[in-house]
Design an enzyme around this catalytic site. Sequence first.
Site, mmCIF file in Angstrom:
data_model
loop_
_atom_site.group_PDB
_atom_site.id
_atom_site.type_symbol
_atom_site.label_atom_id
_atom_site.label_comp_id
_atom_site.label_asym_id
_atom_site.label_seq_id
_atom_site.Cartn_x
_atom_site.Cartn_y
_atom_site.Cartn_z
ATOM 1 N N SER A 15 47.664 -94.610 -42.684
ATOM 2 C CA SER A 15 48.683 -95.830 -42.735
ATOM 3 C C SER A 15 49.794 -95.315 -41.731
ATOM 4 C CB SER A 15 49.217 -96.087 -44.187
ATOM 5 O OG SER A 15 50.205 -97.020 -43.901
ATOM 6 N N LYS A 66 45.370 -105.805 -52.877
ATOM 7 C CA LYS A 66 46.186 -106.932 -52.625
ATOM 8 C C LYS A 66 45.987 -108.183 -53.637
ATOM 9 C CE LYS A 66 46.881 -106.454 -47.690
ATOM 10 N NZ LYS A 66 46.725 -107.180 -46.188
ATOM 11 N N ASN A 87 51.030 -108.471 -50.188
ATOM 12 C CA ASN A 87 51.085 -107.345 -49.667
ATOM 13 C C ASN A 87 52.667 -106.649 -49.737
ATOM 14 O OD1 ASN A 87 52.870 -108.748 -47.734
ATOM 15 N ND2 ASN A 87 51.890 -107.823 -45.933
ATOM 16 N N ASP A 103 51.990 -110.929 -44.032
ATOM 17 C CA ASP A 103 50.776 -110.726 -42.858
ATOM 18 C C ASP A 103 51.121 -111.883 -41.988
ATOM 19 O OD1 ASP A 103 49.830 -108.353 -43.806
ATOM 20 O OD2 ASP A 103 48.185 -109.400 -44.801
ATOM 21 N N GLY A 130 40.670 -112.520 -46.497
ATOM 22 C CA GLY A 130 41.872 -112.042 -46.968
ATOM 23 C C GLY A 130 43.066 -112.376 -45.909
ATOM 24 N N ASN A 151 33.629 -119.856 -40.062
ATOM 25 C CA ASN A 151 33.195 -118.423 -40.966
ATOM 26 C C ASN A 151 31.983 -118.324 -40.838
ATOM 27 O OD1 ASN A 151 34.401 -115.956 -42.285
ATOM 28 N ND2 ASN A 151 33.257 -116.864 -43.898
ATOM 29 N N MET A 214 42.913 -109.669 -34.781
ATOM 30 C CA MET A 214 43.783 -108.969 -35.710
ATOM 31 C C MET A 214 43.843 -107.577 -35.774
ATOM 32 S SD MET A 214 44.308 -111.227 -38.903
ATOM 33 C CE MET A 214 44.561 -113.185 -38.939
HETATM 34 P P1 NDP Z 1 37.610 -109.237 -45.359
HETATM 35 O O1 NDP Z 1 36.807 -108.362 -45.809
HETATM 36 O O2 NDP Z 1 38.678 -110.028 -46.532
HETATM 37 O O3 NDP Z 1 37.189 -110.765 -44.676
HETATM 38 C C1 NDP Z 1 36.270 -110.133 -43.376
HETATM 39 C C2 NDP Z 1 36.014 -111.397 -42.790
HETATM 40 O O4 NDP Z 1 35.242 -111.328 -41.442
HETATM 41 C C3 NDP Z 1 35.134 -112.376 -43.576
HETATM 42 O O5 NDP Z 1 35.392 -113.814 -42.981
HETATM 43 C C4 NDP Z 1 33.771 -111.984 -42.889
HETATM 44 O O6 NDP Z 1 32.819 -113.230 -43.056
HETATM 45 C C5 NDP Z 1 34.127 -111.819 -41.476
HETATM 46 N N1 NDP Z 1 33.089 -110.962 -40.778
HETATM 47 C C6 NDP Z 1 32.669 -109.495 -40.936
HETATM 48 N N2 NDP Z 1 32.110 -109.160 -40.219
HETATM 49 C C7 NDP Z 1 31.756 -110.162 -39.448
HETATM 50 C C8 NDP Z 1 30.571 -110.470 -38.146
HETATM 51 N N3 NDP Z 1 30.082 -109.130 -37.822
HETATM 52 N N4 NDP Z 1 30.669 -111.411 -37.773
HETATM 53 C C9 NDP Z 1 31.334 -112.420 -38.215
HETATM 54 N N5 NDP Z 1 32.306 -112.189 -39.109
HETATM 55 C C10 NDP Z 1 32.166 -111.339 -39.884
HETATM 56 O O7 NDP Z 1 38.747 -108.664 -44.424
HETATM 57 P P2 NDP Z 1 40.460 -109.141 -44.030
HETATM 58 O O8 NDP Z 1 40.370 -110.399 -43.795
HETATM 59 O O9 NDP Z 1 41.450 -108.458 -44.878
HETATM 60 O O10 NDP Z 1 40.377 -108.200 -42.868
HETATM 61 C C11 NDP Z 1 40.080 -109.066 -41.480
HETATM 62 C C12 NDP Z 1 40.635 -108.237 -40.330
HETATM 63 O O11 NDP Z 1 41.865 -108.377 -40.176
HETATM 64 C C13 NDP Z 1 40.241 -106.612 -40.196
HETATM 65 O O12 NDP Z 1 39.839 -106.128 -38.765
HETATM 66 C C14 NDP Z 1 41.638 -106.006 -40.658
HETATM 67 O O13 NDP Z 1 41.865 -104.645 -40.042
HETATM 68 C C15 NDP Z 1 42.530 -106.974 -39.734
HETATM 69 N N6 NDP Z 1 43.752 -107.150 -40.501
HETATM 70 C C16 NDP Z 1 44.991 -106.669 -39.605
HETATM 71 C C17 NDP Z 1 46.178 -106.778 -40.028
HETATM 72 C C18 NDP Z 1 47.338 -106.418 -38.877
HETATM 73 O O14 NDP Z 1 48.417 -106.108 -39.667
HETATM 74 N N7 NDP Z 1 46.936 -106.586 -37.931
HETATM 75 C C19 NDP Z 1 46.398 -107.083 -41.405
HETATM 76 C C20 NDP Z 1 45.536 -107.447 -42.231
HETATM 77 C C21 NDP Z 1 43.924 -107.504 -41.731
HETATM 78 P P3 NDP Z 1 31.970 -113.537 -44.452
HETATM 79 O O15 NDP Z 1 32.905 -114.190 -45.189
HETATM 80 O O16 NDP Z 1 30.917 -114.448 -43.878
HETATM 81 O O17 NDP Z 1 31.711 -112.294 -44.819
#
Ligand code: NDP
Length: 274
Positions: A15, A66, A87, A103, A130, A151, A214
């Site tokens: 972190s 979260k 968060n 966020d 999320g 999605n 992101m």
């Molecule tokens: P979640 O696990 O809640 O959601 C993941 C999402 O990614 C889902 O919509 C999933 O689709 C999709 N997904 C995963 N793999 C693939 C793929 N190969 N092709 C297409 N879609 C895919 O994760 P979060 O929402 O918590 O986090 C998502 C991203 O955001 C991460 O990279 C995280 O590091 C980043 N993040 C960055 C922050 C920042 O401050 N910069 C803050 C919070 C998050 P499905 O529903 O179909 O499984």
Amino acid sequence: MVDKYLVIGNPITHSKSPFIHQSFAAQTEQNLSYDKQLVAVDEFENFIKQFQAKGGKGCNITVPFKEQAFSLADQLSPRAKAAGAVNTLIFNSDGTISGDNTDGQGLVADILAHDIVIKHKRILLIGAGGAARGCILPLLAQHPQVMVIANRSKDKAITLAEKFGNAGNVSGCGLDEISGEFDIIINSTSASLSNQLPNIDQAIVANASCCYDMAYGNEETCFLTWARELGVLHTIDGLGMLVGQAAESFRLWRGITPSTTSVLAHLRQQLKQS
Ligand code: NDP
């Protein structure tokens, strides 16, 4: 006595929040400590209560807690309610706990800091997890013309869009159903973390003027490389969002908004060297 704050997650080793908040505290001359804490997955609520009883002032919450933080909070901000995830926890003087989600504010602040206009623009949000949920309300507050949520699991995008239907022109679809042109594409999927691209038509990406991922790392994410090679003018990773969400948490706790510029520059330098 020094006011105590923590970031809580599992895992938590990497972190960057302690560095960010300690930098904010030094910059704004706030007398506080901020550490990271690994908590066992079934110990979250106990830990929070203990930290509160010991005089802690607040916490940042990261994966996988979260949703539990959302359930634990006595009061929730509208953006936390919209996200279904918290968060930032604020321990109030009356013993209650407030939950917020910063966020989306971090994302919007970073996009605007790059002089990208959201108002009246067409936004494509890829992903419905999320992070996407947390960003929809703050993005809609900027009055885009249209927002499409796409999605891999199509139903999640449609359900999410329906939830926000009254707040703007929002619709949901599968990745292979995206149609039209978009000014700003935001990749909120976790695909970049495993060096994968979301399976969308490259013409959609090529037509955008800004692509935001992101995710961030010591190298450009594969999504941003793809976008850049397709001629997209502005490609931005999520490091600024990370610092921006921290700045908003800091403001909630301390009533003062820190500058993010030098902290972001320092983190960028650290990442390049790692
Ligand atoms: P979640 O696990 O809640 O959601 C993941 C999402 O990614 C889902 O919509 C999933 O689709 C999709 N997904 C995963 N793999 C693939 C793929 N190969 N092709 C297409 N879609 C895919 O994760 P979060 O929402 O918590 O986090 C998502 C991203 O955001 C991460 O990279 C995280 O590091 C980043 N993040 C960055 C922050 C920042 O401050 N910069 C803050 C919070 C998050 P499905 O529903 O179909 O499984």
